[in-house]
Write an enzyme that holds these catalytic residues in place. Sequence first.
Site, PDB file in Angstrom:
ATOM      1  N   GLY A 187       0.806  -1.216   0.000  1.00 14.68           N
ATOM      2  CA  GLY A 187       0.000   0.000   0.000  1.00 14.68           C
ATOM      3  C   GLY A 187       0.838   1.265   0.000  1.00 14.68           C
ATOM      4  N   THR A 188       1.908   1.265   0.766  1.00 17.29           N
ATOM      5  CA  THR A 188       2.760   2.454   0.856  1.00 17.29           C
ATOM      6  C   THR A 188       3.345   2.804  -0.509  1.00 17.29           C
ATOM      7  OG1 THR A 188       3.302   1.942   3.148  1.00 17.29           O
ATOM      8  CG2 THR A 188       4.813   3.417   1.985  1.00 17.29           C
ATOM      9  N   GLN A 199      -7.857  -0.069   3.012  1.00 16.11           N
ATOM     10  CA  GLN A 199      -8.786  -0.621   4.010  1.00 16.11           C
ATOM     11  C   GLN A 199     -10.102  -1.066   3.388  1.00 16.11           C
ATOM     12  OE1 GLN A 199      -8.354  -1.300   7.275  1.00 16.11           O
ATOM     13  NE2 GLN A 199      -6.262  -0.569   7.306  1.00 16.11           N
ATOM     14  N   ALA A 248      -2.111  -6.501  -0.007  1.00 13.54           N
ATOM     15  CA  ALA A 248      -2.573  -7.869   0.243  1.00 13.54           C
ATOM     16  C   ALA A 248      -2.696  -8.203   1.730  1.00 13.54           C
ATOM     17  CB  ALA A 248      -1.633  -8.866  -0.429  1.00 13.54           C
ATOM     18  N   HIS A 249      -1.787  -7.678   2.552  1.00 14.87           N
ATOM     19  CA  HIS A 249      -1.783  -8.145   3.949  1.00 14.87           C
ATOM     20  C   HIS A 249      -2.922  -7.585   4.786  1.00 14.87           C
ATOM     21  CE1 HIS A 249      -0.025  -4.773   6.426  1.00 14.87           C
ATOM     22  NE2 HIS A 249       0.356  -4.363   5.239  1.00 14.87           N
ATOM     23  N   CYS A 264       1.402   7.534  25.395  1.00 14.40           N
ATOM     24  CA  CYS A 264       2.137   8.277  26.403  1.00 14.40           C
ATOM     25  C   CYS A 264       3.592   7.913  26.190  1.00 14.40           C
ATOM     26  CB  CYS A 264       1.689   7.822  27.783  1.00 14.40           C
ATOM     27  SG  CYS A 264       1.276   9.167  28.861  1.00 14.40           S
TER      28      CYS A 264
HETATM   29  C1  PLP Z   1      -1.885  -0.332   5.835  1.00 14.55           C
HETATM   30  C2  PLP Z   1      -2.232   0.867   5.053  1.00 14.55           C
HETATM   31  C3  PLP Z   1      -1.357   1.411   4.112  1.00 14.55           C
HETATM   32  C4  PLP Z   1       0.044   0.853   3.907  1.00 14.55           C
HETATM   33  O1  PLP Z   1       0.015  -0.415   3.328  1.00 14.55           O
HETATM   34  P1  PLP Z   1       1.332  -1.342   3.434  1.00 14.55           P
HETATM   35  O2  PLP Z   1       1.031  -2.491   2.518  1.00 14.55           O
HETATM   36  O3  PLP Z   1       1.437  -1.757   4.857  1.00 14.55           O
HETATM   37  O4  PLP Z   1       2.483  -0.531   2.975  1.00 14.55           O
HETATM   38  C5  PLP Z   1      -1.759   2.509   3.393  1.00 14.55           C
HETATM   39  N1  PLP Z   1      -2.967   3.044   3.568  1.00 14.55           N
HETATM   40  C6  PLP Z   1      -3.855   2.555   4.457  1.00 14.55           C
HETATM   41  C7  PLP Z   1      -5.203   3.184   4.585  1.00 14.55           C
HETATM   42  C8  PLP Z   1      -3.515   1.452   5.225  1.00 14.55           C
HETATM   43  O5  PLP Z   1      -4.381   0.986   6.114  1.00 14.55           O
END
Ligand code: PLP
Length: 390
Positions: free
Chosen positions: A69-70, A177, A198-199, A323
């Site tokens: 996702g990143t 998400q 995918a994860h 915290c």
């Molecule tokens: C987890 C997440 C990402 C990043 O995805 P990765 O596969 O962990 O790099 C980006 N955007 C949202 C909304 C996420 O929940």
Amino acid sequence: MIYLDNAATTRVYDEVVDAMQPYFTCLYGNPSEIYDFATKSRRGMNYSRKIIADSIHADVTEIYFTSGGTESDNLALLGIAEAYSNKGKHIITTCIEHHAVINACKHLEKHGFEVTYLKVDNSGRINIKELERAFRSDTILVSVMFANNEIGTIQDIQAISTVTHRHGALFHTDGVQAFCQIPINVKNMGIDLLSASAHKCHGPKGIGFLYVKKGIKLSPFHFGGKQERYIRPGTENIPAIVGFGEAVRIASQKKNYNYDHISFLRNHFEDRVRKEMKYVVINGNKHNRLPGNLNMSFAFLDGEAIQIQLDINGICCSTGSACNAGGKSLSHVIKAIGVPDDYAYGTVRFTFSDDNTIEEIDKAVDILKNVIDKLLNMSTEYNRFINKTN
Ligand SMILES: *Cc1c(COP(=O)(O)O)cnc(C)c1O
């Protein structure tokens, strides 16, 4: 252990591991080669690409595999920014995006781009009129997440894409998400670019995709061979791609069951909290929320303290506040929706999957009640409040 942190990552389905296995051991050919052995790898990848494309009503040529996702978010923002910089250097996003989008925007700001960060209402939704007003003649891209990872709020994607296209800009959405949790149709919804991972949907870590609508220019930031049509070169992660496809196949197959089961668990948890606990608010949008998300803030308490106590009792959850050495810190999302300070620092997030059972949920709520009681008794803020009201 009761795992209630499925927005952070999910368990890889057994079927997914089984589907991946042969591509580590027997079918290890490089898909760029032409002999039959390598063709088997290529076939696994193509099959996966087809399942994924179908699941969002896209064409296979519009799916680019990435490391997650990143990277998909980075590729979308940086790739569009570079490709369309001669048209303009203004981008619109929101203040509740994942850091993959926010920090990509911060990077672009250092390189001559201007970014407008839209505010959200106290349920986490942007205001379409405010979006409308944010456009300039040099706006090239709007990036608004489909569903928020902390509070689960789902945006009005259709309305956002309509306004965006009326102003001649492109629309990217971080769908990490939302993907496999709620139906996505990139054509009907007017999505130009979509990120997924995918994860977050029972696939392996380190694999994702970016959907890019046909005809849209995208500048790569990796350079090499012809894989992923030069947009994302490098030998493909075949086992991960195959696992991703299998996870999506399973999700498509049981999407109705999953949706009903997961929202049932969430609603049961939420109902019990509302009935049996005091000094707590539920965050997010009541009507437009991911089925598996429950984010709440407890008055007088620290989210991290709740998280640690739950961990001791075998429950995994997440927090929107911590915290730490520098004092108390709040997540940018909890800040943005304006949770009152006396509640905001006591934020915890529970996110559910189809693995969870009703027995787990009841046990978790029982434990949560005990933990909150115990922490309240130790809280000086709470005791001061009680002494004042008595
Ligand atoms: C987890 C997440 C990402 C990043 O995805 P990765 O596969 O962990 O790099 C980006 N955007 C949202 C909304 C996420 O929940």
